[in-house]
Enzyme design. Structure first.
Site, PDB file in Angstrom:
ATOM      1  N   ARG A  74       4.584   5.969  -1.764  1.00  0.00           N
ATOM      2  CA  ARG A  74       3.561   5.340  -0.933  1.00  0.00           C
ATOM      3  C   ARG A  74       2.982   6.375   0.034  1.00  0.00           C
ATOM      4  NH1 ARG A  74       3.753   1.015   4.066  1.00  0.00           N
ATOM      5  NH2 ARG A  74       1.518   0.571   4.028  1.00  0.00           N
ATOM      6  N   HIS A  75       1.716   6.212   0.371  1.00  0.00           N
ATOM      7  CA  HIS A  75       1.056   7.149   1.292  1.00  0.00           C
ATOM      8  C   HIS A  75       1.698   7.106   2.677  1.00  0.00           C
ATOM      9  CE1 HIS A  75      -0.785   3.725   3.336  1.00  0.00           C
ATOM     10  NE2 HIS A  75      -1.116   3.242   2.141  1.00  0.00           N
ATOM     11  N   HIS A 128      -0.046   3.183  -3.146  1.00  0.00           N
ATOM     12  CA  HIS A 128       0.120   2.257  -2.031  1.00  0.00           C
ATOM     13  C   HIS A 128       1.501   1.609  -2.109  1.00  0.00           C
ATOM     14  CE1 HIS A 128      -4.297   2.644  -1.580  1.00  0.00           C
ATOM     15  NE2 HIS A 128      -4.242   2.721  -2.896  1.00  0.00           N
TER      16      HIS A 128
END
Length: 624
Positions: free
Chosen positions: A365-366, A551
């Protein structure tokens, strides 16, 4: 034993105990410590020096159990050294990385020679003499090489010791038990069953093939000096969990423990009713005090991390045809012949990793995004009336890249915060240290994802070697995006102008224009499944690790298709995604032989940190 021999034996033994015990005990008594606690401290520290025992007593000055007559538990192990130990340690690390932790990781590589037994604190020195005598008796017959045969079952993997070498080792264990009974009045039960060196125990059945392949890279013929090692542990905490403090913690209340990085805490999982969520009740290994501690300041440690090594006996003379000179005698202490340090091969880990060539997919995930901290109005907080960007808080990025629709374009496509950049770089640094080989990188077209991929690659020193392939098919579920239209994302040309090394040759499974606003859940999971299939198929069959930066939802929607699992229920999916932190990771590994993918432990640990609220110095002064 004749009466005369018994008397001589008793005199010699008494002299031995009096001479060795007094040399360490007297300094502690002179400092004012009672004899029973001084002996307890010496036993708890391995009877190495009076200084260590004195430090232990000072740390345990508030220990409510200090005066309790509870002895240590002891056990004798036969441990490998040299290149064989290095290979085994590499197996330990690689098996934990690829197949998660199992019971074998709780203890160092060893062959158990006896069950744990107790010994009174004042008689511990006699155990050392028992070890030396037992070693001396079998030294001449100890095998120059111990043959190890690999054995595997659905829940166990390890080396068996067979034939005459096993008989000699059992003879050594029985001799130690006999000597310990005579010298220290200890009841020792030597191991009479199949001698074995455990590699993995109580693992998941689908990991068996991977573990077997890793084990074949450990050749039992590697040079090795075997050492008998006497360890002790605190018998009160045998069934407790052992935690290791990661950060310093200063108590906020009188019933809380002080934590220092690296210290250990014993926690009884069955006695946590008084602790609120996120807290635990534990006993400090360093001080013996009991109190509350924050769980997120700790990590699980291995069972043997708090064990104390007392003495060792190395069977090296059995393999040394040349007699030792007098000047070399000083290297032997309490039956121990210290082996010379061995240089570690720089390519040894790579050789072990090469034993299994697998494709892997690491989904990340970012990092933290600006609007996550400063809310939906973040853009108004950092914009001048004429539409220029400025930095109102240190957690805003230093600058923003240029885009065709100006600063307004960031409203629904926010960048990483300064902390998000730090998180990404920290993860990249950890991936570099882990030694994994990233061969391809794919990212969602959201700016925060491309930024995260860029910073990870920079820490991996791969920012110029690997281009980021932007795949809109792994973009966030558009139903969760603001507005009735798909967010205007930066084009490849804009990303290149902003110094992102993105690929212009890659043909994505779903172009940006094909993303549907407010798509259904079924449309979203289908899009991700098709995209991840193309991502994997576009990479060579012998590729290393494929990095996908997306995400929170990507960790589920892009791994379940690989694992051949059906999509989650929509409500469960939403609940799950909310719990995924920045830089959360999922790691999938392909098993070519079975044609399956499996979820394994990520190569690096998660990043945990606390919040830091805004501070206005002017209001603070006026308020005071």
């Amino acid at each position: 034993m004749a009466a005369g021999e018994t008397q001589v034996y008793a005199k010699v033994n008494s002299k031995l105990k009096a001479r060795s015990a007094a040399s360490l005990l007297d300094p502690l008594l002179s400092l004012g410590f009672p004899a029973h606690t001084a002996l307890k401290a010496l036993a708890a520290t391995g009877r190495k020096t009076a200084e260590e025992a004195a430090d232990w007593l000072r740390c345990h000055c508030n220990d409510p159990s200090l005066d309790d007559p509870i002895p240590q538990e002891y056990a004798l192990f036969l441990c490998p050294t040299g290149s064989l130990l290095e290979k085994l340690q590499e197996f330990w690390r690689e098996s934990r990385r690829q197949c998660t932790k199992n019971r074998a990781h709780e203890v160092f590589p060893h062959i158990t020679l006896c069950d744990f037994f107790t010994c009174e604190d004042q008689k511990v020195e006699c155990l050392y003499e028992a070890l030396k005598r037992a070693g001396d008796k079998v030294l001449g017959t100890f095998p120059p090489a111990v043959p190890l045969v690999l054995h595997s079952s659905v829940s166990y993997l390890g080396f068996f010791v067979n034939d005459s070498p096993a008989d000699v080792i059992r003879e050594f264990a029985m001799t130690f038990a006999t000597e310990a009974a005579l010298l220290a009045d200890c009841t020792v039960k030597p191991c009479t069953k199949q001698l074995h060196l455990t590699l993995a125990h109580k693992f998941y059945p689908h990991h068996q093939r991977t573990l077997e392949q890793l084990a074949r890279a450990v050749h039992p013929g590697h040079s090795c000096q075997w050492t008998a090692a006497l360890y002790s542990r605190d018998m009160r905490f045998v069934h407790y969990q052992t935690l290791r403090a990661l950060f310093q913690y200063k108590p906020q209340n009188v019933d809380e423990l002080t934590l220092s990085p690296g210290e250990y805490i014993f926690v009884d999982p069955t006695q946590q009713e008084e602790a609120s969520e996120g807290w635990a009740i534990g006993i400090s290994h360093r001080t013996g005090c009991r109190g509350f501690l924050p769980e997120n300041y700790t990590e699980r440690a291995s069972e043997c991390d708090t064990w104390v090594k007392h003495r060792t006996y190395t069977f090296s003379l059995a393999m040394d045809p040349n007699p030792r000179k007098d000047g070399e005698a000083s290297s032997r202490r309490n039956g121990e012949l210290l082996p010379p340090p061995r240089p570690r091969s720089a390519g040894s880990l790579q050789a072990l990793q090469a034993a299994i060539v697998r494709r892997s997919v690491l989904v990340v995930r970012h990092g933290e995004r600006v609007d996550q901290i400063f809310g939906k109005s973040w853009l108004q907080q950092c914009s001048t009336p004429d539409g220029k960007y400025y930095r109102p808080d240190l957690n805003f990025p230093c600058s923003l890249p240029q885009r065709s629709n100006g600063i307004k374009g960031f409203e629904n496509d926010p960048p990483l915060s300064s902390c998000g950049i730090f998180q990404s770089r920290t993860a990249g640094e950890a991936l570099l240290d882990s030694g994994i080989r990233i061969t391809s990188v794919f990212a969602s077209p959201a700016l925060r994802c491309v930024q995260t991929a860029k910073h990870i690659l920079e820490e991996l020193k791969l920012e110029r070697k690997i281009k980021i392939k932007v795949e809109p098919g792994i973009f966030e579920w558009t139903k969760w995006e603001t507005g009735k239209t798909t967010p205007a994302l930066m084009t490849l040309e804009e990303l290149k102008e902003a110094n992102f090394n993105v690929s212009t040759e890659y043909r994505p499974a779903f172009p940006i224009a094909s993303l549907l606003p407010a798509e259904s859940y079924d449309e979203y999971v289908h899009r991700c499944a098709v995209s991840v299939e193309q991502v994997v198929s576009s990479c060579p069959q012998d590729a290393g690790v494929i990095l996908i930066v997306g995400h929170g939802s990507t960790l589920d929607s892009c791994t379940r298709p690989l694992l051949r699992l059906p999509p989650r229920d929509c409500s469960d999916f939403a609940q799950l995604v909310r719990k995924i932190p920045s830089l959360g990771m999922c790691f999938c590994e392909e098993n070519k032989e079975e044609g399956k993918w499996a979820l394994v432990a990520p190569p690096v640990k998660t990043l945990t940190h606390g919040s830091n609220s805004a501070f206005n110095w002017r209001n603070w002064i006026l308020g005071n």
